[in-house]
Design a protein around this motif. Structure first.
Motif, PDB file in Angstrom:
ATOM      1  N   PHE A  10       0.784  -1.232   0.000  1.00 50.75           N
ATOM      2  CA  PHE A  10       0.000   0.000   0.000  1.00 50.75           C
ATOM      3  C   PHE A  10       0.824   1.296   0.000  1.00 50.75           C
ATOM      4  O   PHE A  10       0.282   2.376   0.192  1.00 50.75           O
ATOM      5  CB  PHE A  10      -1.024   0.008   1.155  1.00 50.75           C
ATOM      6  N   HIS A  11       2.124   1.178  -0.269  1.00 46.73           N
ATOM      7  CA  HIS A  11       2.934   2.396  -0.423  1.00 46.73           C
ATOM      8  C   HIS A  11       4.208   2.006  -1.145  1.00 46.73           C
ATOM      9  O   HIS A  11       5.150   1.485  -0.547  1.00 46.73           O
ATOM     10  CB  HIS A  11       3.254   3.015   0.947  1.00 46.73           C
ATOM     11  N   CYS A  12       4.233   2.248  -2.451  1.00 44.39           N
ATOM     12  CA  CYS A  12       5.412   1.912  -3.243  1.00 44.39           C
ATOM     13  C   CYS A  12       5.595   2.986  -4.304  1.00 44.39           C
ATOM     14  O   CYS A  12       4.625   3.415  -4.933  1.00 44.39           O
ATOM     15  CB  CYS A  12       5.224   0.538  -3.908  1.00 44.39           C
ATOM     16  N   HIS A  13       6.856   3.428  -4.488  1.00 44.87           N
ATOM     17  CA  HIS A  13       7.157   4.448  -5.495  1.00 44.87           C
ATOM     18  C   HIS A  13       7.518   3.735  -6.797  1.00 44.87           C
ATOM     19  O   HIS A  13       8.696   3.652  -7.153  1.00 44.87           O
ATOM     20  CB  HIS A  13       8.316   5.324  -5.021  1.00 44.87           C
ATOM     21  N   LEU A  14       6.528   3.241  -7.493  1.00 44.86           N
ATOM     22  CA  LEU A  14       6.811   2.488  -8.734  1.00 44.86           C
ATOM     23  C   LEU A  14       7.586   3.341  -9.724  1.00 44.86           C
ATOM     24  O   LEU A  14       8.434   2.842 -10.464  1.00 44.86           O
ATOM     25  CB  LEU A  14       5.504   2.004  -9.373  1.00 44.86           C
ATOM     26  N   GLY A  89      -1.247  10.684  -2.007  1.00 45.42           N
ATOM     27  CA  GLY A  89      -0.002  10.333  -1.298  1.00 45.42           C
ATOM     28  C   GLY A  89       1.169  10.322  -2.274  1.00 45.42           C
ATOM     29  O   GLY A  89       0.965  10.183  -3.466  1.00 45.42           O
ATOM     30  N   GLU A  90       2.298  10.562  -1.889  1.00 48.31           N
ATOM     31  CA  GLU A  90       2.688  10.683  -0.528  1.00 48.31           C
ATOM     32  C   GLU A  90       2.603  12.141  -0.097  1.00 48.31           C
ATOM     33  O   GLU A  90       3.126  13.029  -0.774  1.00 48.31           O
ATOM     34  CB  GLU A  90       4.133  10.159  -0.373  1.00 48.31           C
ATOM     35  N   ILE A  91       1.960  12.335   1.026  1.00 47.38           N
ATOM     36  CA  ILE A  91       1.845  13.664   1.619  1.00 47.38           C
ATOM     37  C   ILE A  91       2.207  13.540   3.103  1.00 47.38           C
ATOM     38  O   ILE A  91       2.407  12.431   3.587  1.00 47.38           O
ATOM     39  CB  ILE A  91       0.410  14.237   1.480  1.00 47.38           C
ATOM     40  N   LEU A 153      -1.441   5.732   7.821  1.00 47.32           N
ATOM     41  CA  LEU A 153      -0.131   6.250   8.234  1.00 47.32           C
ATOM     42  C   LEU A 153       0.926   5.267   7.738  1.00 47.32           C
ATOM     43  O   LEU A 153       0.923   4.096   8.087  1.00 47.32           O
ATOM     44  CB  LEU A 153      -0.067   6.409   9.749  1.00 47.32           C
ATOM     45  N   HIS A 154       1.808   5.794   6.887  1.00 47.78           N
ATOM     46  CA  HIS A 154       2.839   4.958   6.279  1.00 47.78           C
ATOM     47  C   HIS A 154       4.092   5.025   7.149  1.00 47.78           C
ATOM     48  O   HIS A 154       4.444   6.094   7.637  1.00 47.78           O
ATOM     49  CB  HIS A 154       3.041   5.448   4.836  1.00 47.78           C
ATOM     50  N   TRP A 155       4.749   3.884   7.373  1.00 44.61           N
ATOM     51  CA  TRP A 155       5.995   3.804   8.153  1.00 44.61           C
ATOM     52  C   TRP A 155       5.879   4.606   9.455  1.00 44.61           C
ATOM     53  O   TRP A 155       6.720   5.469   9.754  1.00 44.61           O
ATOM     54  CB  TRP A 155       7.184   4.289   7.304  1.00 44.61           C
ATOM     55  N   THR A 201       5.938  -1.752   0.875  1.00 44.16           N
ATOM     56  CA  THR A 201       7.390  -1.922   0.719  1.00 44.16           C
ATOM     57  C   THR A 201       8.135  -0.597   0.876  1.00 44.16           C
ATOM     58  O   THR A 201       9.313  -0.584   1.208  1.00 44.16           O
ATOM     59  CB  THR A 201       7.746  -2.484  -0.670  1.00 44.16           C
ATOM     60  N   ASP A 202       7.478   0.527   0.570  1.00 45.09           N
ATOM     61  CA  ASP A 202       8.142   1.816   0.398  1.00 45.09           C
ATOM     62  C   ASP A 202       9.307   1.698  -0.590  1.00 45.09           C
ATOM     63  O   ASP A 202      10.275   2.455  -0.507  1.00 45.09           O
ATOM     64  CB  ASP A 202       8.613   2.444   1.715  1.00 45.09           C
ATOM     65  N   GLY A 203       9.181   0.758  -1.514  1.00 42.19           N
ATOM     66  CA  GLY A 203      10.204   0.616  -2.534  1.00 42.19           C
ATOM     67  C   GLY A 203      10.324   1.867  -3.367  1.00 42.19           C
ATOM     68  O   GLY A 203       9.345   2.597  -3.513  1.00 42.19           O
TER      69      GLY A 203
HETATM   70 MN    MN Z   1       7.580   6.776   0.590  1.00 39.35          MN
END
Ligand code: MN
Length: 249
Positions: A10-14, A89-91, A153-155, A201-203
């Motif tokens: 639910f949070h990846c910078h493809l 996102g990301e904000i 809330l991410h990370w 992943t926050d990849g």
């Molecule tokens: Mn991120």
């Protein structure tokens, strides 16, 4: 009708991988419900175009707190693009030592985005809150009524008290591998309601085995989460898919 995915990132910078189309294809073939977050409004359209025919990739419109000061001028573009997606996102805010100085601009940008989301309604937000979880929750309380949007809330790296406050505010938490490597991260996750937990992943910002994590590489996170939450791995995996369904439906 959304097909049920096999896993959730639910949070990846493809778009920060060398080949965006290939990154999308990876998510598609693994049936990974992926939130492709972006860091500037200018990056959004290309993501949306390439993910157009994707069944499992959703593109979020973002303005990253690290870029908030220099890209404030893109808020108008942000507003123009917002009707094109349900995801934002990301904000967020970052009060860590490297970004503390830009907090006033970060707050201006975050407040404006929350207000836009309150006006449009129905958005799902992926939020960065480094050393600023309390402040993030203050601004959310001030600008985004609870029935006007959903928060992830991410990370998350705040305190136990901040975690409790976020749970009270209805937040979900997307959890990654790096977060679970620290005892503090595992302690926080153990106190969260299991029905608010998602994987991410926050990849490509997390390294595994000498290289960047791949999109959708959430299996090790699910295994650690299962141990932390004291449930079977298969149950944890199913729980996360159900949580995702509850969030997006
Ligand atoms: Mn991120």
């Amino acid at each position: 009708m959304t097909r049920v995915p096999d896993q959730v990132d639910f949070h990846c910078h493809l778009d920060l991988y060398p080949d965006l189309a290939a990154a999308i294809a990876t998510c598609e073939s693994a049936r990974t419900a992926t939130l492709a977050v972006t860091t500037t409004p200018k990056a959004f359209r290309r993501n949306l175009q390439l993910a157009q025919s994707s069944e499992f990739v959703r593109v979020a419109l973002g303005l990253h707190p690290h870029l908030a000061e220099e890209r404030q001028g893109e808020l108008l573009l942000f507003e123009a693009l917002l009707p094109e997606t349900r995801y934002v996102g990301e904000i967020g805010l970052d009060a860590g030592p490297r970004h503390y100085r830009s907090m006033p601009s970060q707050e201006v940008v975050f407040r404006k985005i929350l207000t836009m989301c309150a006006v449009s309604g129905g958005k799902i937000l992926s939020i960065h809150s480094v050393r600023a979880a309390g402040r993030v929750l203050d601004l959310v309380e001030e600008c985004l009524p609870r029935d006007r949007g959903k928060l992830v809330l991410h990370w998350f790296s705040g305190s136990s008290a901040e975690a409790r406050r976020a749970v009270q505010a209805g937040c979900y938490f997307s959890v990654n591998q790096a977060m679970l490597e620290k005892p503090r991260g595992r302690e926080i996750v153990a106190q969260l309601p299991i029905d608010r937990i998602l994987t991410e992943t926050d990849g490509p910002f997390i390294d595994v085995g000498g290289g960047p994590i791949a999109p959708g590489e959430v299996r090790p996170t699910i295994e650690t989460l299962a141990a932390v939450c004291e449930v079977e791995i298969a149950d944890m995996a199913n729980k996360i898919i159900r949580n995702w369904i509850n969030l997006v439906s």
